[in-house]
Design a protein around this motif. Structure first.
Motif, PDB file in Angstrom:
ATOM      1  N   GLU A  73     -30.690 -31.517  47.820  1.00  0.00           N
ATOM      2  CA  GLU A  73     -29.923 -32.429  48.666  1.00  0.00           C
ATOM      3  C   GLU A  73     -30.860 -32.984  49.719  1.00  0.00           C
ATOM      4  N   GLY A  74     -30.713 -34.253  50.048  1.00  0.00           N
ATOM      5  CA  GLY A  74     -31.593 -34.832  51.059  1.00  0.00           C
ATOM      6  C   GLY A  74     -31.297 -36.301  51.284  1.00  0.00           C
ATOM      7  N   ASP A  75     -32.239 -36.973  51.910  1.00  0.00           N
ATOM      8  CA  ASP A  75     -32.127 -38.407  52.175  1.00  0.00           C
ATOM      9  C   ASP A  75     -33.308 -39.117  51.530  1.00  0.00           C
ATOM     10  N   THR A  76     -33.058 -40.292  50.996  1.00  0.00           N
ATOM     11  CA  THR A  76     -34.139 -41.046  50.361  1.00  0.00           C
ATOM     12  C   THR A  76     -34.253 -42.447  50.942  1.00  0.00           C
ATOM     13  N   LYS A  77     -35.505 -42.887  51.090  1.00  0.00           N
ATOM     14  CA  LYS A  77     -35.803 -44.263  51.485  1.00  0.00           C
ATOM     15  C   LYS A  77     -36.745 -44.878  50.453  1.00  0.00           C
ATOM     16  N   ILE A  78     -36.716 -44.316  49.239  1.00  0.00           N
ATOM     17  CA  ILE A  78     -37.656 -44.771  48.212  1.00  0.00           C
ATOM     18  C   ILE A  78     -37.485 -46.267  47.957  1.00  0.00           C
ATOM     19  N   PHE A  79     -38.607 -46.955  47.864  1.00  0.00           N
ATOM     20  CA  PHE A  79     -38.635 -48.398  47.625  1.00  0.00           C
ATOM     21  C   PHE A  79     -39.473 -48.616  46.365  1.00  0.00           C
ATOM     22  N   ILE A  80     -38.820 -49.038  45.298  1.00  0.00           N
ATOM     23  CA  ILE A  80     -39.484 -49.210  44.005  1.00  0.00           C
ATOM     24  C   ILE A  80     -39.708 -50.690  43.744  1.00  0.00           C
ATOM     25  N   TYR A  81     -40.971 -51.077  43.578  1.00  0.00           N
ATOM     26  CA  TYR A  81     -41.321 -52.473  43.306  1.00  0.00           C
ATOM     27  C   TYR A  81     -42.476 -52.491  42.309  1.00  0.00           C
ATOM     28  N   PRO A  82     -42.807 -53.648  41.731  1.00  0.00           N
ATOM     29  CA  PRO A  82     -43.827 -53.697  40.677  1.00  0.00           C
ATOM     30  C   PRO A  82     -45.119 -52.976  41.064  1.00  0.00           C
ATOM     31  N   GLY A  83     -45.598 -52.180  40.108  1.00  0.00           N
ATOM     32  CA  GLY A  83     -46.752 -51.320  40.336  1.00  0.00           C
ATOM     33  C   GLY A  83     -46.350 -49.859  40.368  1.00  0.00           C
ATOM     34  N   TYR A  84     -45.032 -49.609  40.561  1.00  0.00           N
ATOM     35  CA  TYR A  84     -44.526 -48.243  40.595  1.00  0.00           C
ATOM     36  C   TYR A  84     -44.526 -47.648  39.180  1.00  0.00           C
ATOM     37  N   LYS A  85     -44.922 -46.389  39.070  1.00  0.00           N
ATOM     38  CA  LYS A  85     -44.916 -45.695  37.783  1.00  0.00           C
ATOM     39  C   LYS A  85     -43.697 -44.768  37.719  1.00  0.00           C
ATOM     40  N   PHE A  86     -42.784 -45.068  36.806  1.00  0.00           N
ATOM     41  CA  PHE A  86     -41.564 -44.270  36.676  1.00  0.00           C
ATOM     42  C   PHE A  86     -41.876 -42.893  36.096  1.00  0.00           C
ATOM     43  N   LYS A  87     -41.225 -41.868  36.658  1.00  0.00           N
ATOM     44  CA  LYS A  87     -41.502 -40.482  36.265  1.00  0.00           C
ATOM     45  C   LYS A  87     -40.407 -39.895  35.383  1.00  0.00           C
ATOM     46  N   CYS A  88     -39.153 -40.308  35.633  1.00  0.00           N
ATOM     47  CA  CYS A  88     -38.018 -39.673  34.952  1.00  0.00           C
ATOM     48  C   CYS A  88     -37.231 -40.659  34.091  1.00  0.00           C
ATOM     49  N   LEU A  89     -37.129 -41.878  34.534  1.00  0.00           N
ATOM     50  CA  LEU A  89     -36.243 -42.866  33.915  1.00  0.00           C
ATOM     51  C   LEU A  89     -36.820 -43.431  32.619  1.00  0.00           C
TER      52      LEU A  89
ATOM     53  N   LEU B 232     -29.692 -60.516  43.243  1.00  0.00           N
ATOM     54  CA  LEU B 232     -30.038 -61.754  43.933  1.00  0.00           C
ATOM     55  C   LEU B 232     -31.534 -61.839  44.222  1.00  0.00           C
ATOM     56  N   PRO B 233     -32.050 -63.066  44.378  1.00  0.00           N
ATOM     57  CA  PRO B 233     -33.460 -63.231  44.756  1.00  0.00           C
ATOM     58  C   PRO B 233     -33.758 -62.526  46.073  1.00  0.00           C
ATOM     59  N   GLN B 234     -34.987 -62.073  46.227  1.00  0.00           N
ATOM     60  CA  GLN B 234     -35.480 -61.416  47.438  1.00  0.00           C
ATOM     61  C   GLN B 234     -34.852 -60.044  47.687  1.00  0.00           C
ATOM     62  N   SER B 235     -34.114 -59.521  46.713  1.00  0.00           N
ATOM     63  CA  SER B 235     -33.492 -58.206  46.918  1.00  0.00           C
ATOM     64  C   SER B 235     -34.410 -57.094  46.407  1.00  0.00           C
ATOM     65  N   THR B 236     -34.290 -55.918  47.027  1.00  0.00           N
ATOM     66  CA  THR B 236     -35.056 -54.758  46.563  1.00  0.00           C
ATOM     67  C   THR B 236     -34.601 -54.335  45.166  1.00  0.00           C
ATOM     68  N   LEU B 237     -33.353 -54.676  44.820  1.00  0.00           N
ATOM     69  CA  LEU B 237     -32.815 -54.308  43.506  1.00  0.00           C
ATOM     70  C   LEU B 237     -33.507 -55.109  42.403  1.00  0.00           C
ATOM     71  N   LEU B 238     -33.744 -56.383  42.660  1.00  0.00           N
ATOM     72  CA  LEU B 238     -34.468 -57.216  41.696  1.00  0.00           C
ATOM     73  C   LEU B 238     -35.910 -56.719  41.544  1.00  0.00           C
ATOM     74  N   MET B 239     -36.492 -56.249  42.629  1.00  0.00           N
ATOM     75  CA  MET B 239     -37.855 -55.710  42.574  1.00  0.00           C
ATOM     76  C   MET B 239     -37.901 -54.429  41.738  1.00  0.00           C
ATOM     77  N   LEU B 240     -36.836 -53.610  41.848  1.00  0.00           N
ATOM     78  CA  LEU B 240     -36.795 -52.366  41.075  1.00  0.00           C
ATOM     79  C   LEU B 240     -36.766 -52.657  39.572  1.00  0.00           C
TER      80      LEU B 240
ATOM     81  N   SER C 172     -37.763 -55.298  38.113  1.00  0.00           N
ATOM     82  CA  SER C 172     -39.046 -55.917  37.764  1.00  0.00           C
ATOM     83  C   SER C 172     -40.132 -54.859  37.595  1.00  0.00           C
ATOM     84  N   ALA C 173     -40.052 -53.800  38.390  1.00  0.00           N
ATOM     85  CA  ALA C 173     -41.001 -52.697  38.258  1.00  0.00           C
ATOM     86  C   ALA C 173     -40.824 -51.991  36.923  1.00  0.00           C
ATOM     87  N   LEU C 174     -39.574 -51.897  36.461  1.00  0.00           N
ATOM     88  CA  LEU C 174     -39.290 -51.195  35.213  1.00  0.00           C
ATOM     89  C   LEU C 174     -39.656 -52.028  33.984  1.00  0.00           C
ATOM     90  N   ALA C 175     -39.289 -53.298  33.978  1.00  0.00           N
ATOM     91  CA  ALA C 175     -39.446 -54.125  32.779  1.00  0.00           C
ATOM     92  C   ALA C 175     -40.621 -55.099  32.850  1.00  0.00           C
TER      93      ALA C 175
END
Length: 321
Positions: free
Chosen positions: A254-270, A279-287, A289-292
């Motif tokens: 249990e804890g708190d997360t501020k993880i920010f995933i953007y292109p260049g990130y190496k996925f460990k579990c997913l 939407l454009p400029q969102s951290t969700l779109l960056m995530l 993009s990092a995956l695909a």
């Protein structure tokens, strides 16, 4: 809902419907759900002057202490009392950063029973603006909860999960798909656009999460045996990537997360992700993009616009495999 299927192996784009999702799962794949529940976080009250005021619950800090937004906030002072109802009033403690306040809630009895009675579900603003007061009053708020929502704490729904029905989950389980759960209480900071010139300078808001031992074991067994772990939504993804070690192994925590995933990130579990269109400029779109890959995602989004896919919380889905 429609569903765009992206296969990272061959960079294909396929158009399906969400009820076809079972076609893309194999026996013993693990599907990870975020079972947080949206609370009626919007409280409408009055100051001692009689002026109307809104208190938006963001995050519980202590037993009766919460981090909140207050609107309008210009004349808010420390020690001020905001009356919500005969059962609940808010005492302002201190001003925080980014327009947030620390407050103390005063009530007798069960807080969540009182909240269910006097609070309002925080619908996305674009939905609220499109409805009349009469429509809002008659709205079935269960439609802004996933069917597997269990633990109170979110200021917004993990919207990728809204696509699932009990029947669809049963079809997946009948196929041999293993269901695991995590809990991440979604804060409104998740949707804050990135405005900094460099991505690295964007600061994510902290969100609280936990995962139980039984769910950690389901995920770990899959990783050890080379089976896929597929997350529903960026919130589930962020929990997994926060707690996983370099081999993708997770543990009860249990804890708190501020993880920010953007292109260049190496996925460990997913290994795969079910998500909505962001939407454009969102951290969700960056995530995503990092995956695909950014170019592949941008191509898919152009296709989505051309094919008139729906964006936002109640929009269409994307499955990245």
């Amino acid at each position: 809902c429609r569903m765009m299927v992206l296969d990272r192996a061959d960079k294909s784009i396929v158009h399906r419907h969400f009820y076809d999702i079972t076609d893309y799962f194999d026996e013993n794949d693990v599907l990870v759900l975020n079972n947080t529940k949206v609370i009626p976080a919007r409280l409408f009250g009055k100051k001692s002057t009689g002026a109307n005021i809104e208190v938006f619950l963001l995050k519980q800090i202590g037993d009766k202490t919460w981090e909140v937004l207050i609107k309008p906030s210009k004349r808010i002072k420390e020690e001020m009392i905001i009356e919500i109802s005969p059962e609940l009033y808010v005492k302002v403690l201190t001003r925080q950063n980014e327009g947030k306040w620390l407050v103390e809630l005063h009530y007798d009895g069960s807080f969540y029973e009182i909240l269910d009675k006097v609070g309002n579900i925080p619908l996305p603003p674009y939905i609220e603006r499109s409805m009349t007061d009469k429509q809002l009053a008659s709205l079935d708020y269960d439609r802004y909860q996933t069917v597997y929502a269990k633990y109170d704490g979110s200021a917004a729904a993990p919207t990728a999960g809204l696509h699932f029905t009990p029947e669809l989950l049963k079809r997946l389980e009948d196929k041999g798909v293993i269901i695991a759960n995590v809990t991440l209480h979604v804060g409104i900071g998740t949707f804050r656009p990135v405005k900094e010139d460099t991505v690295e300078n964007h600061e994510m808001h902290s969100e609280h999460y936990y995962i139980k031992q039984e769910d950690a074991e389901k995920i770990n067994n899959a990783k050890k045996e080379g089976r896929r772990v597929i997350a529903v939504g960026t919130t589930s993804c962020r929990v997994l990537e926060t707690i996983a070690d370099e081999n993708g192994i997770v543990k009860e925590t249990e804890g708190d997360t501020k993880i920010f995933i953007y292109p260049g990130y190496k996925f460990k579990c997913l290994d795969g992700l079910i998500t909505n269109f962001h939407l454009p400029q969102s951290t969700l779109l960056m995530l995503v993009s990092a995956l695909a890959g950014k170019e592949y995602i941008m191509k898919a989004y152009k296709e989505a616009v051309k094919e008139k896919y729906r964006f936002f919380s109640f929009g269409d889905a994307m499955f990245i495999s």
